[in-house]
Design a protein around this motif. Sequence first.
Motif, PDB file in Angstrom:
ATOM      1  N   LEU A  48       0.742  -1.276   0.091  1.00 58.52           N
ATOM      2  CA  LEU A  48      -0.052  -0.063  -0.040  1.00 58.52           C
ATOM      3  C   LEU A  48       0.974   1.233  -0.024  1.00 58.52           C
ATOM      4  O   LEU A  48       0.542   2.254  -0.762  1.00 58.52           O
ATOM      5  N   SER A  49       2.154   1.354   0.916  1.00 55.87           N
ATOM      6  CA  SER A  49       2.854   2.367   0.959  1.00 55.87           C
ATOM      7  C   SER A  49       3.325   2.743  -0.434  1.00 55.87           C
ATOM      8  O   SER A  49       4.143   3.851  -0.519  1.00 55.87           O
ATOM      9  N   ARG A  50       3.748   1.732  -1.203  1.00 56.96           N
ATOM     10  CA  ARG A  50       4.486   1.920  -2.414  1.00 56.96           C
ATOM     11  C   ARG A  50       3.676   2.112  -3.587  1.00 56.96           C
ATOM     12  O   ARG A  50       3.902   2.469  -4.887  1.00 56.96           O
ATOM     13  N   ALA A  51       2.263   1.907  -3.730  1.00 55.65           N
ATOM     14  CA  ALA A  51       1.416   2.031  -4.757  1.00 55.65           C
ATOM     15  C   ALA A  51       0.773   3.402  -4.816  1.00 55.65           C
ATOM     16  O   ALA A  51       0.461   4.109  -3.707  1.00 55.65           O
ATOM     17  N   ASP A  52       0.106   3.572  -5.950  1.00 53.90           N
ATOM     18  CA  ASP A  52      -0.466   4.955  -6.186  1.00 53.90           C
ATOM     19  C   ASP A  52      -1.952   4.379  -6.214  1.00 53.90           C
ATOM     20  O   ASP A  52      -2.463   3.541  -7.153  1.00 53.90           O
ATOM     21  N   THR A  53      -2.642   4.621  -5.126  1.00 48.42           N
ATOM     22  CA  THR A  53      -4.195   4.247  -4.936  1.00 48.42           C
ATOM     23  C   THR A  53      -5.154   5.255  -5.239  1.00 48.42           C
ATOM     24  O   THR A  53      -6.214   5.167  -4.803  1.00 48.42           O
ATOM     25  N   SER A  54      -4.683   6.424  -5.992  1.00 47.80           N
ATOM     26  CA  SER A  54      -5.386   7.527  -5.935  1.00 47.80           C
ATOM     27  C   SER A  54      -6.600   6.939  -6.848  1.00 47.80           C
ATOM     28  O   SER A  54      -8.053   8.007  -6.826  1.00 47.80           O
ATOM     29  N   SER A  55      -6.663   6.053  -7.464  1.00 51.32           N
ATOM     30  CA  SER A  55      -7.846   5.470  -8.575  1.00 51.32           C
ATOM     31  C   SER A  55      -8.695   4.497  -7.729  1.00 51.32           C
ATOM     32  O   SER A  55      -9.628   3.911  -8.664  1.00 51.32           O
ATOM     33  N   VAL A  56      -8.357   4.071  -6.747  1.00 51.65           N
ATOM     34  CA  VAL A  56      -8.856   2.898  -6.013  1.00 51.65           C
ATOM     35  C   VAL A  56     -10.264   3.503  -5.340  1.00 51.65           C
ATOM     36  O   VAL A  56     -10.101   4.235  -4.637  1.00 51.65           O
ATOM     37  N   ASP A  57     -11.423   2.936  -5.639  1.00 53.47           N
ATOM     38  CA  ASP A  57     -12.457   3.401  -5.142  1.00 53.47           C
ATOM     39  C   ASP A  57     -12.821   2.805  -4.056  1.00 53.47           C
ATOM     40  O   ASP A  57     -13.499   3.156  -3.124  1.00 53.47           O
ATOM     41  N   ASN A  58     -12.296   1.359  -3.631  1.00 48.37           N
ATOM     42  CA  ASN A  58     -12.888   0.822  -2.563  1.00 48.37           C
ATOM     43  C   ASN A  58     -11.412   0.232  -1.738  1.00 48.37           C
ATOM     44  O   ASN A  58     -11.011  -0.857  -2.274  1.00 48.37           O
ATOM     45  N   LEU A  59     -10.873   0.868  -0.997  1.00 46.25           N
ATOM     46  CA  LEU A  59      -9.661   0.450  -0.379  1.00 46.25           C
ATOM     47  C   LEU A  59      -9.628  -0.612   0.264  1.00 46.25           C
ATOM     48  O   LEU A  59      -8.824  -1.580   0.353  1.00 46.25           O
ATOM     49  N   SER A  60     -10.681  -1.017   0.989  1.00 41.37           N
ATOM     50  CA  SER A  60     -10.880  -2.206   1.880  1.00 41.37           C
ATOM     51  C   SER A  60     -10.976  -3.447   0.869  1.00 41.37           C
ATOM     52  O   SER A  60     -10.116  -4.398   1.340  1.00 41.37           O
ATOM     53  N   ALA A  61     -11.515  -3.230  -0.181  1.00 43.97           N
ATOM     54  CA  ALA A  61     -11.320  -4.437  -1.011  1.00 43.97           C
ATOM     55  C   ALA A  61     -10.184  -4.628  -1.653  1.00 43.97           C
ATOM     56  O   ALA A  61      -9.665  -5.657  -2.026  1.00 43.97           O
ATOM     57  N   TRP A  62      -9.442  -3.584  -1.978  1.00 46.61           N
ATOM     58  CA  TRP A  62      -8.258  -3.514  -2.571  1.00 46.61           C
ATOM     59  C   TRP A  62      -6.923  -4.209  -1.626  1.00 46.61           C
ATOM     60  O   TRP A  62      -6.619  -5.020  -1.902  1.00 46.61           O
ATOM     61  N   LEU A  63      -7.137  -3.841  -0.400  1.00 45.05           N
ATOM     62  CA  LEU A  63      -6.189  -4.509   0.726  1.00 45.05           C
ATOM     63  C   LEU A  63      -6.567  -5.886   0.823  1.00 45.05           C
ATOM     64  O   LEU A  63      -5.773  -6.631   1.061  1.00 45.05           O
ATOM     65  N   THR A  64      -8.054  -6.477   0.713  1.00 43.55           N
ATOM     66  CA  THR A  64      -8.477  -7.702   0.949  1.00 43.55           C
ATOM     67  C   THR A  64      -7.636  -8.553  -0.095  1.00 43.55           C
ATOM     68  O   THR A  64      -7.105  -9.563   0.155  1.00 43.55           O
ATOM     69  N   THR A  65      -7.766  -7.899  -1.396  1.00 42.96           N
ATOM     70  CA  THR A  65      -7.174  -8.636  -2.762  1.00 42.96           C
ATOM     71  C   THR A  65      -5.504  -8.785  -2.595  1.00 42.96           C
ATOM     72  O   THR A  65      -5.016  -9.917  -2.762  1.00 42.96           O
ATOM     73  N   VAL A  66      -4.830  -7.816  -2.187  1.00 46.30           N
ATOM     74  CA  VAL A  66      -3.382  -7.689  -1.782  1.00 46.30           C
ATOM     75  C   VAL A  66      -3.078  -8.609  -0.981  1.00 46.30           C
ATOM     76  O   VAL A  66      -2.078  -9.434  -1.011  1.00 46.30           O
TER      77      VAL A  66
END
Length: 290
Positions: A48-66
Amino acid sequence: MPQENYPADKFEAARFEQERSRLRGVAYRLLGSLPEAEDAVQEAWLRLSRADTSSVDNLSAWLTTVTSRVCLDMLRSRKSRREDAFLDGAPEPAVTAEEAVERETILADSVGLAMLVVLRTLSPAERIAFVLHDLFDLPFDQIAPIVERTPDAARQLASRARRRVRGGDSLDAGQVAQKSVVDAFLTASRTGDLAGLMAVLDPDVVVRSDVLGGGGQVRELRGAEKVANFYNGLAQTARTALIDGVIGAVVAPLGRLTRVLDFRVENGRIVEIFVAGDPDRLGAVELAMV
């Protein structure tokens, strides 16, 4: 606090901290080990700290996937991935060894020891598909990229895992009868009920084990009184399970399989128990919950 009034790195750390407990729960169910789960969650923070998450709509789902992808890699390699140093600003966990044991005990109890044991016997892809879908309600179109399958194939993975996890749903009459005897034995053992143990043991019961004497030597214990005294108060982490299609029991502290108990029951009493701790036996056994 709104993101525009909060430095980006601190905002990410705060959001991640809100998700940490949930992600730890996901990782623990996938890995069955709290230290590995903590490693997976920390790796998710690093990504997360290295990624560009500006276009991520659902951070919770993104973190689950990662986190799930990290766990899949760890399941495939089964190697520790503990980071020696964390990024500055990372929300580091700080717990004592005693707190870690307590936390893992709580997690194991919440999942269920029997389920943890069965989950550990599944393939990595089966485990990911089942846990994410059946325990965390993720749709198969989100699971598919994680396990590198089509949604239909991911559904099949979860279905195969489900049959193993819920193997006791279709017990026949003989298995049901044997389960009642094994359940009674384990309950009496766990609670220190000597009379209850004697009630389910044949007078000439024999226990054979490849772990009692150590060194791979099979040892024997004969007679209801000796067997009852030996098991009185012993089976604290033992649970009934379907072992290679037969009702038996597993010993699995915190979900880590250390013993398999095979029972022979005749006329409602246990006439023989074989206790196996050989790693080859444990690695080859097919388990299902009952």
